[in-house]
Design a protein around this motif. Structure first.
Motif, short mmCIF file in Angstrom:
data_model
loop_
_atom_site.label_atom_id
_atom_site.label_comp_id
_atom_site.label_asym_id
_atom_site.label_seq_id
_atom_site.Cartn_x
_atom_site.Cartn_y
_atom_site.Cartn_z
N TYR A 93 4.74 8.17 -5.21
CA TYR A 93 4.92 9.52 -4.67
C TYR A 93 3.59 10.26 -4.53
CZ TYR A 93 9.96 9.02 -5.30
OH TYR A 93 11.26 8.59 -5.22
N SER A 94 2.53 9.69 -5.09
CA SER A 94 1.25 10.39 -5.09
C SER A 94 0.26 9.83 -4.08
CB SER A 94 0.62 10.33 -6.49
OG SER A 94 0.30 8.98 -6.83
N ILE A 95 0.69 8.85 -3.28
CA ILE A 95 -0.24 8.24 -2.33
C ILE A 95 0.34 8.28 -0.92
CG2 ILE A 95 -1.34 6.73 -4.02
CD1 ILE A 95 0.45 4.47 -3.15
N SER A 96 -0.57 8.25 0.06
CA SER A 96 -0.16 8.29 1.46
C SER A 96 0.31 6.90 1.91
CB SER A 96 -1.33 8.74 2.33
OG SER A 96 -2.37 7.76 2.29
N LEU A 97 0.86 6.83 3.12
CA LEU A 97 1.30 5.55 3.66
C LEU A 97 0.12 4.59 3.79
CD1 LEU A 97 3.27 3.61 5.06
CD2 LEU A 97 2.86 4.84 7.20
N GLN A 135 -2.62 4.53 2.02
CA GLN A 135 -3.00 4.08 0.69
C GLN A 135 -2.01 3.06 0.13
OE1 GLN A 135 -3.18 8.08 -0.96
NE2 GLN A 135 -5.39 7.90 -1.28
N LEU A 136 -0.72 3.34 0.35
CA LEU A 136 0.32 2.42 -0.11
C LEU A 136 0.17 1.05 0.54
CD1 LEU A 136 2.98 1.73 -1.55
CD2 LEU A 136 4.20 2.73 0.41
N SER A 137 0.01 1.03 1.86
CA SER A 137 -0.15 -0.23 2.57
C SER A 137 -1.43 -0.95 2.14
CB SER A 137 -0.16 0.02 4.08
OG SER A 137 -0.17 -1.19 4.79
N GLY A 138 -2.51 -0.18 1.92
CA GLY A 138 -3.76 -0.76 1.48
C GLY A 138 -3.65 -1.42 0.12
N GLU A 139 -2.95 -0.78 -0.80
CA GLU A 139 -2.75 -1.36 -2.13
C GLU A 139 -1.92 -2.63 -2.06
OE1 GLU A 139 -1.72 0.70 -5.60
OE2 GLU A 139 -2.94 2.48 -5.20
N LEU A 140 -0.86 -2.58 -1.25
CA LEU A 140 -0.01 -3.76 -1.11
C LEU A 140 -0.77 -4.92 -0.48
CD1 LEU A 140 3.25 -2.01 0.14
CD2 LEU A 140 2.97 -3.23 -2.03
N ALA A 141 -1.62 -4.63 0.52
CA ALA A 141 -2.41 -5.67 1.17
C ALA A 141 -3.39 -6.31 0.19
CB ALA A 141 -3.16 -5.10 2.37
N ARG A 142 -3.92 -5.50 -0.72
CA ARG A 142 -4.85 -6.02 -1.72
C ARG A 142 -4.12 -6.81 -2.81
NH1 ARG A 142 -5.97 -4.04 -6.55
NH2 ARG A 142 -4.98 -2.05 -6.06
N MET A 143 -2.93 -6.35 -3.20
CA MET A 143 -2.19 -6.98 -4.28
C MET A 143 -1.45 -8.25 -3.83
SD MET A 143 -0.65 -3.48 -5.91
CE MET A 143 0.68 -4.32 -6.76
N TYR A 144 -0.99 -8.25 -2.58
CA TYR A 144 -0.19 -9.37 -2.08
C TYR A 144 -0.74 -9.91 -0.75
CZ TYR A 144 3.01 -7.20 -5.41
OH TYR A 144 3.58 -6.65 -6.54
N PRO A 145 -1.99 -10.33 -0.72
CA PRO A 145 -2.58 -10.79 0.55
C PRO A 145 -1.89 -12.02 1.13
CG PRO A 145 -4.00 -11.35 -1.29
CD PRO A 145 -2.95 -10.45 -1.84
N GLU A 146 -1.21 -12.80 0.26
CA GLU A 146 -0.52 -13.98 0.76
C GLU A 146 0.67 -13.63 1.67
OE1 GLU A 146 0.74 -13.36 -3.60
OE2 GLU A 146 -0.98 -13.03 -2.32
N LEU A 147 1.05 -12.35 1.69
CA LEU A 147 2.15 -11.91 2.55
C LEU A 147 1.65 -11.38 3.90
CD1 LEU A 147 4.37 -9.99 -0.05
CD2 LEU A 147 4.34 -12.42 0.51
N THR A 148 0.34 -11.51 4.15
CA THR A 148 -0.25 -10.94 5.36
C THR A 148 0.38 -11.50 6.64
OG1 THR A 148 -2.37 -10.53 4.26
CG2 THR A 148 -2.39 -10.66 6.67
N LEU A 149 0.39 -12.80 6.79
CA LEU A 149 0.92 -13.39 8.03
C LEU A 149 2.43 -13.18 8.18
CD1 LEU A 149 -1.14 -16.67 8.51
CD2 LEU A 149 -1.34 -14.51 9.74
N LEU A 178 1.02 -0.06 13.73
CA LEU A 178 -0.38 -0.46 13.78
C LEU A 178 -1.20 0.21 12.69
CD1 LEU A 178 -1.03 -0.49 17.64
CD2 LEU A 178 -0.94 -2.47 16.11
N SER A 179 -0.83 1.43 12.32
CA SER A 179 -1.59 2.15 11.30
C SER A 179 -1.42 1.52 9.92
CB SER A 179 -1.18 3.63 11.27
OG SER A 179 0.15 3.78 10.82
N TYR A 180 -0.17 1.13 9.56
CA TYR A 180 -0.02 0.52 8.23
C TYR A 180 -0.33 -0.98 8.25
CZ TYR A 180 4.88 -0.89 9.46
OH TYR A 180 6.00 -1.43 10.04
#
Length: 262
Positions: free
Chosen positions: A124-128, A130-144, A166-168
């Motif tokens: 609840y304290s982060i923007s979309l 930031q949320l997508s950025g954290e998820l991309a860093r934590m779970y990069p194997e889900l990128t494709l 495109l933004s997230y």
């Protein structure tokens, strides 16, 4: 999508019951997900609430990537109620993501793309972004898998929805290394055990930060470039912001990977 609020609420309840009583009917769940992208705002919101109700209250069988993309899409909603439902669903999904991503990484044990799988920041304290950025860093194997899901939903979504996607997607694109079999990597000379030890330490540091020479493949490169080219050629003029340009910059100017194609 009836304008009568009582009829709309009744319709939402019917969708919830249909999903709950027919968990084995994948087409029914996919229909509800599709309406979240293609329907009017009222219909899309109602279907999303129904999906959140069944997926949030029980271990409902559904595709994790489909749900992740839907949560990210709805996390951009200006309606506070829809946003909060998306964040609640994200908290539930986080537990499943960790198990799913570990399963994916076990299928490709040699891949450099494995994340930290730590806990998310308070959602609840982060923007979309930031949320997508954290998820991309934590779970990069889900990128494709996520990129494929976005590519599938992109054509049928309204122009503002394409801009949101495109933004997230941007931080996930930075996980991608573009490769070409026709270009050979730099040759390496034999090393001593001490030098190999230092190289292993350095490689470990690079993996934590997703840097160095990645494990991209020509197949993945083709998938990303072909789909992004299609999005650009067919829909770039309809996307109101600079998201299309930013997506290409994220790929072409990616300095994470030393062998990334420019």
């Amino acid at each position: 999508a009836c304008q009568d609020q009582r009829v709309h609420l009744l319709g939402c309840e019917v969708v919830v019951l249909l999903l709950e009583l027919n968990p084995d009917q994948v087409n029914l769940f996919n229909w509800a997900v599709d309406r979240c992208y293609t329907g009017s705002y009222q219909l899309a919101s109602g279907c999303f609430k129904a999906i959140a109700a069944v997926c949030g209250s029980r271990n409902y069988p559904c595709d994790i990537i489909t749900l992740l993309n839907l949560v990210l899409f709805k996390a951009s909603d200006t309606n506070r109620e829809i946003y909060e439902i998306a964040m609640q669903l994200m908290q539930i999904l986080e537990v499943k993501l960790s198990a799913f991503s570990k399963k994916v990484s076990e299928q490709k044990p040699g891949s450099i793309l494995h994340g930290t799988h730590e806990s998310l920041s308070p959602v609840y304290s982060i923007s979309l972004e930031q949320l997508s950025g954290e998820l991309a860093r934590m779970y990069p194997e889900l990128t494709l898998p996520l990129f494929s899901e976005v590519s599938q939903r992109f054509p049928s979504t309204h122009p503002n929805g394409r801009q949101i996607m495109l933004s997230y997607l941007l931080p996930w694109l930075r996980n991608i290394e573009l490769t070409d079999n026709g270009l050979l990597p730099p040759s390496s000379s034999p090393s001593t055990p001490e030098e190999e030890g230092e190289e292993n330490k350095e490689e470990s540091k690079q993996i934590d930060g997703l840097k160095g020479s990645g494990w991209g493949s020509p197949q993945a490169t083709s998938l990303v470039l072909n789909n992004l080219m299609f999005m650009t050629a067919k829909y770039a003029d309809e996307v109101p912001g600079s998201e299309v340009e930013n997506a290409w910059n994220a790929l072409a100017n990616n300095e994470k990977w030393s062998n990334n194609l420019r």
